[in-house]
Motif scaffolding. Structure first.
Motif, short mmCIF file in Angstrom:
data_model
loop_
_atom_site.label_atom_id
_atom_site.label_comp_id
_atom_site.label_asym_id
_atom_site.label_seq_id
_atom_site.Cartn_x
_atom_site.Cartn_y
_atom_site.Cartn_z
N HIS A 178 -10.46 -38.12 -18.75
CA HIS A 178 -10.96 -36.77 -18.93
C HIS A 178 -11.16 -36.50 -20.42
CE1 HIS A 178 -10.07 -36.18 -14.73
NE2 HIS A 178 -8.78 -36.27 -14.91
N GLU A 179 -11.94 -35.50 -20.73
CA GLU A 179 -12.17 -35.18 -22.14
C GLU A 179 -10.87 -34.83 -22.86
OE1 GLU A 179 -15.13 -32.38 -24.88
OE2 GLU A 179 -15.48 -32.58 -22.73
N HIS A 180 -9.91 -34.28 -22.13
CA HIS A 180 -8.65 -33.88 -22.75
C HIS A 180 -7.61 -34.99 -22.76
CE1 HIS A 180 -8.19 -32.83 -18.39
NE2 HIS A 180 -7.05 -33.48 -18.56
N THR A 181 -7.89 -36.11 -22.09
CA THR A 181 -6.89 -37.18 -21.98
C THR A 181 -6.48 -37.72 -23.34
OG1 THR A 181 -7.68 -37.84 -19.79
CG2 THR A 181 -6.44 -39.48 -21.04
N ASN A 182 -7.46 -38.07 -24.16
CA ASN A 182 -7.16 -38.64 -25.46
C ASN A 182 -6.34 -37.68 -26.31
OD1 ASN A 182 -7.67 -39.48 -28.36
ND2 ASN A 182 -8.74 -41.13 -27.31
N THR A 183 -6.72 -36.40 -26.30
CA THR A 183 -6.03 -35.41 -27.12
C THR A 183 -4.57 -35.27 -26.71
OG1 THR A 183 -8.12 -34.21 -27.33
CG2 THR A 183 -6.11 -33.04 -27.95
N GLN A 184 -4.30 -35.22 -25.41
CA GLN A 184 -2.92 -35.08 -24.94
C GLN A 184 -2.07 -36.28 -25.33
OE1 GLN A 184 -3.42 -34.39 -20.73
NE2 GLN A 184 -3.66 -32.18 -21.00
N LEU A 185 -2.63 -37.47 -25.15
CA LEU A 185 -1.88 -38.68 -25.50
C LEU A 185 -1.68 -38.77 -27.01
CD1 LEU A 185 -3.63 -41.23 -23.11
CD2 LEU A 185 -1.32 -40.30 -22.87
N ARG A 186 -2.72 -38.44 -27.77
CA ARG A 186 -2.61 -38.47 -29.24
C ARG A 186 -1.53 -37.52 -29.73
NH1 ARG A 186 -6.94 -35.04 -32.02
NH2 ARG A 186 -5.37 -33.53 -31.33
N ASP A 187 -1.51 -36.30 -29.20
CA ASP A 187 -0.53 -35.32 -29.67
C ASP A 187 0.89 -35.71 -29.30
OD1 ASP A 187 -2.57 -33.92 -30.81
OD2 ASP A 187 -2.64 -32.34 -29.29
N ALA A 188 1.07 -36.38 -28.17
CA ALA A 188 2.41 -36.88 -27.80
C ALA A 188 2.85 -37.95 -28.80
CB ALA A 188 2.38 -37.44 -26.38
#
Length: 288
Positions: A73-83
């Motif tokens: 999903h478009e938000h997948t990378n952002t969530q993983l990056r922020d973790a």
């Protein structure tokens, strides 16, 4: 007082193991000592490719923080990056995708020292798209290296794809960064110190990846916030369709010329400043 090397933060997809190895070597050469990476594999990626990449990371002395599978999903990378950023803790974070090789005019420690002294909490970069001679979307041989396989660098991302070529490459731990690492709301990089982000995306297999991306986003299998990513993929496919399957490197808009990871492009500071400060989101028209 010497600055502490930044932690490198990256979400890595199904790239070829030699690219991961070249990427790690590049950032170690820049002075990075701590790599926090997470793998994410869409469902269509064969298990053997996943295992090969995980094994390659271990051989490089890197233990991935996590591995996930499923829709990208478009938000997948952002969530993983922020973790990963949360896990990295205080200090400077270096943000780089696995096909992005950052190039600085001075040593990385000096870049960070300059930012600290000037009060900047982010450092900016600008994409320099790397392609093969003649614009072919080809593979590369490890013994020759990326510079030999993709000797041309130009401005494809924003002048053809109408994508945002700006990147946040270094950021303090408590500064939020948007999706794609393009902006840090409330913080502006020093436009006179923009690094070159050599972007080795245009390799063998990319056309299939772009077609799958369009299919998944169009069907709703992968969630998107805007159609921007899908539109950029469509523009590249349409372009190579008009040019017999290659990128038209002779188009003066793209300013392709020979470049190298060993030396900053001629007149880069002025070139990067001009693009970084004037770029605006593309205005869609009915003729697109």
């Amino acid at each position: 007082m010497l600055s502490t090397p930044p932690a490198l933060i990256a979400v890595v997809g199904p790239v070829e193991p030699p690219l991961l190895a070249a990427w790690v070597r590049h950032y170690r050469w820049l002075g990075v000592e701590r790599f926090l990476i997470a793998f994410h594999f869409p469902d269509h990626v064969p298990g053997i490719r996943r295992h090969e990449l995980q094994a390659a990371a271990r051989e490089l002395g890197i233990i991935p923080t996590g591995t996930s599978t499923g829709p990208w999903h478009e938000h997948t990378n952002t969530q993983l990056r922020d973790a990963l950023r949360h896990r990295a803790g205080p200090g400077w974070h270096l943000l780089a995708d696995a096909d992005e090789f950052q190039q600085y005019p001075v040593p990385l420690a000096e870049v960070i020292t300059q930012a600290d002294r000037s009060g900047h909490r982010v450092v900016g970069g600008l994409m320099l798209d790397r392609v093969a001679a003649g614009g072919r979307l080809t593979g590369w041989r490890t013994e020759g290296g990326l510079d030999l396989a993709y000797p041309l660098g130009g401005h494809l991302t924003h002048r053809l794809l109408h994508g945002d070529p700006r990147k946040i490459v270094l950021v303090r731990h408590d500064v939020a960064v948007t999706s794609g690492n393009h902006r840090a709301p409330g913080h502006r990089p020093d436009a006179d110190r923009i690094c070159a982000v050599h972007h080795f995306k245009w390799r063998s297999g990319i056309l299939d990846d772009l077609r799958q991306r369009i299919q998944h986003f169009s069907s709703g299998t992968w969630q998107e916030h805007t159609p921007a990513v899908r539109d950029e993929a469509g523009r590249l496919l349409a372009h190579v369709g008009r040019h017999s399957g290659v990128i038209n490197t002779s188009d003066p808009r793209f300013a392709f010329r020979r470049v190298s990871l060993d030396r900053m492009p001629f007149s880069w500071p002025a070139e990067a400043r001009g693009i970084f400060t004037t770029w605006r989101p593309y205005a869609h028209t009915g003729q697109d």
